[in-house]
Motif scaffolding. Sequence first.
Motif, PDB file in Angstrom:
ATOM      1  N   ARG A   1      43.352  36.469  34.345  1.00 13.54           N
ATOM      2  CA  ARG A   1      43.721  37.104  35.476  1.00 13.54           C
ATOM      3  C   ARG A   1      43.820  38.651  35.087  1.00 13.54           C
ATOM      4  O   ARG A   1      43.169  39.634  35.543  1.00 13.54           O
ATOM      5  CB  ARG A   1      44.553  36.851  36.261  1.00 13.54           C
ATOM      6  N   SER A   2      44.872  38.844  34.095  1.00 17.14           N
ATOM      7  CA  SER A   2      45.010  40.106  33.883  1.00 17.14           C
ATOM      8  C   SER A   2      43.883  40.862  33.163  1.00 17.14           C
ATOM      9  O   SER A   2      43.596  42.013  33.314  1.00 17.14           O
ATOM     10  CB  SER A   2      45.762  39.993  32.709  1.00 17.14           C
ATOM     11  N   LEU A   3      43.066  40.265  32.427  1.00 17.63           N
ATOM     12  CA  LEU A   3      41.865  40.917  32.007  1.00 17.63           C
ATOM     13  C   LEU A   3      41.099  41.348  32.835  1.00 17.63           C
ATOM     14  O   LEU A   3      40.486  42.301  32.705  1.00 17.63           O
ATOM     15  CB  LEU A   3      41.192  39.925  30.872  1.00 17.63           C
TER      16      LEU A   3
ATOM     17  N   GLN B   1      42.542  32.519  47.762  1.00 21.39           N
ATOM     18  CA  GLN B   1      43.031  31.760  48.690  1.00 21.39           C
ATOM     19  C   GLN B   1      44.496  32.363  49.151  1.00 21.39           C
ATOM     20  O   GLN B   1      44.688  32.329  50.571  1.00 21.39           O
ATOM     21  CB  GLN B   1      43.740  30.415  47.885  1.00 21.39           C
ATOM     22  N   ARG B   2      45.087  33.116  48.551  1.00 26.33           N
ATOM     23  CA  ARG B   2      46.309  33.820  49.128  1.00 26.33           C
ATOM     24  C   ARG B   2      45.793  34.790  50.159  1.00 26.33           C
ATOM     25  O   ARG B   2      46.423  35.080  51.365  1.00 26.33           O
ATOM     26  CB  ARG B   2      46.988  34.528  47.853  1.00 26.33           C
ATOM     27  N   GLU B   3      44.807  35.585  50.095  1.00 23.55           N
ATOM     28  CA  GLU B   3      44.145  36.273  51.023  1.00 23.55           C
ATOM     29  C   GLU B   3      43.915  35.688  52.140  1.00 23.55           C
ATOM     30  O   GLU B   3      44.157  36.050  53.313  1.00 23.55           O
ATOM     31  CB  GLU B   3      43.033  37.271  50.590  1.00 23.55           C
ATOM     32  N   VAL B   4      43.374  34.290  51.968  1.00 24.31           N
ATOM     33  CA  VAL B   4      42.686  33.664  53.063  1.00 24.31           C
ATOM     34  C   VAL B   4      43.994  33.167  53.828  1.00 24.31           C
ATOM     35  O   VAL B   4      44.120  33.282  54.989  1.00 24.31           O
ATOM     36  CB  VAL B   4      41.972  32.554  52.632  1.00 24.31           C
ATOM     37  N   ASP B   5      45.090  32.721  53.155  1.00 19.87           N
ATOM     38  CA  ASP B   5      46.197  32.459  53.835  1.00 19.87           C
ATOM     39  C   ASP B   5      46.916  33.691  54.626  1.00 19.87           C
ATOM     40  O   ASP B   5      47.305  33.261  55.915  1.00 19.87           O
ATOM     41  CB  ASP B   5      47.255  32.148  52.648  1.00 19.87           C
TER      42      ASP B   5
ATOM     43  N   SER C   1      39.964  31.737  42.723  1.00 20.93           N
ATOM     44  CA  SER C   1      40.460  30.877  43.791  1.00 20.93           C
ATOM     45  C   SER C   1      41.943  31.101  44.182  1.00 20.93           C
ATOM     46  O   SER C   1      42.329  31.267  45.213  1.00 20.93           O
ATOM     47  CB  SER C   1      40.057  29.457  43.365  1.00 20.93           C
ATOM     48  N   THR C   2      42.584  31.162  43.335  1.00 23.69           N
ATOM     49  CA  THR C   2      44.037  31.446  43.401  1.00 23.69           C
ATOM     50  C   THR C   2      44.359  32.750  44.259  1.00 23.69           C
ATOM     51  O   THR C   2      45.032  32.865  45.055  1.00 23.69           O
ATOM     52  CB  THR C   2      44.715  31.610  42.066  1.00 23.69           C
ATOM     53  N   VAL C   3      43.684  33.833  43.493  1.00 23.13           N
ATOM     54  CA  VAL C   3      43.865  35.182  44.393  1.00 23.13           C
ATOM     55  C   VAL C   3      43.296  35.019  46.023  1.00 23.13           C
ATOM     56  O   VAL C   3      43.851  35.617  46.640  1.00 23.13           O
ATOM     57  CB  VAL C   3      43.156  36.316  43.380  1.00 23.13           C
TER      58      VAL C   3
END
Lengths: 228, 228
Positions: A25-27, A72-76, A68-70
């Motif tokens: 993610r950082s990259l 999904q947070r927005e979707v939430d 997905s992780t990132v």
Amino acid sequence: MAYRRTDNVEAHLADNRKRILAAARSLVSEGGWPEAQISHVAAVAGVATGTVYRYFPSKAELFVEVLSTVSQREVDVLDVIAGGAESPQQRLHDAVTAFVRRAMRNRRLAYALIAEPCDPEIDQARLRYRHAISEQIVRIVGDGQASGAFRADLDARVVATVIVGGFMEGLIGPLSPLNADFGSPPHHSGAVRTLAEDIADLCCAAVAPRRGKVSLLVPTVATRGRSR
Amino acid sequence: MAYRRTDNVEAHLADNRKRILAAARSLVSEGGWPEAQISHVAAVAGVATGTVYRYFPSKAELFVEVLSTVSQREVDVLDVIAGGAESPQQRLHDAVTAFVRRAMRNRRLAYALIAEPCDPEIDQARLRYRHAISEQIVRIVGDGQASGAFRADLDARVVATVIVGGFMEGLIGPLSPLNADFGSPPHHSGAVRTLAEDIADLCCAAVAPRRGKVSLLVPTVATRGRSR
DNA sequence: GCGCTTTGTGAATCCTAGTTCACTTCTTGG
DNA sequence: CCAAGAAGTGAACTAGGATTCACAAAGCGC
């Protein structure tokens, strides 16, 4: 039997996995997809290249999980807004401004996840989330149409798609690493706020109930062009 | 001196170039970017791989020329519409429907040129044309704002960007090869027309002058989310 | 036909990552 | 401390195409 996977090991494994994801993610969030290479991820996570493959079957799956992780947070976030008690106008406005502002917080990452060219496999996951976002907008639009707050003569899914495309595109310019404008920190938060408000405003206007007359518009010659 | 490049040769050269471009375009418009390989282009054009490099310095430049040719035509179409004598509303509506309909004529090609993942170098050219399209929309929006036909409280460039994003996104779903809906020939032209009209309608509504009250909307808690 | 130059050819080369795997190191239970 | 099973390692292997290049063919003027 001479081995059991202690809690200790379990924890270590979990930690490695987490570090690999964090490195990935950082990259992406610093250099975008060009930097998103397994060997780099491994280096940043402090493991060997091969180790990454003990945790993820392929590059695509690794980065899809990051995305997905990132996403999904927005979707939430949108889910909460869409499910709120406010008026549809308010909710639509909030949803758009929230998305725009949040994206502007981490421009490079948002750019990579939204617009930057990337592997088709990853791009597909991107589409899935874009669709998920669209679905949240559909909820709001649908409510608005039902309550008469929004014009109801168009398919809510089409409306939502256009809105999503509209605010995403409105975002791409400012997000693009090429455009070094939109001052980095210290936050030019005024500009960001205005952008978010303006885009949201447009989206809301598009679905506002229509005034009187049905249509003054008629097909024109120009509308019927030749083939490409 | 013992060589001169006859008209004959000149013609032959030009013909080859044309055939290579045609082959390239044909491949993209059938199989999208995955098919867009130099060896394939050469095969279809009826020349050897190396020959392609006698005409184009690189794969990217070849396909950028393909993209430019096709895109420029679209820009030209919009240019005519934008420069027309009709009302801004009518021009905006015409511009959007024209674009949508024309894209739907050659779905696979339009998809590749608008949305399909591709080489960054090509993607960049894509952005340039998206921008050119946006500029045509800016003209219309600007006129409308000046004449009072459109709301003038927002930056025309932002408005145009959002509109372009809106109709492009509205297009992507129907264009996508994944969605085999939107009947192929025999043309379900009704569906296409409706889609085009609906999208255009939304775009026009977004810029319509605003009714009375300035804003009922206030920031909500949800608007101020945490960081990603 | 004869040197000379431009074009055409396509097999060989290069390049860039992603992926694998034989081997090393670590952990565990006894 | 030992044997067995896991996890870690990174050099070597691959794969898919773009690009090159030594050589052949074709066109030109004489």
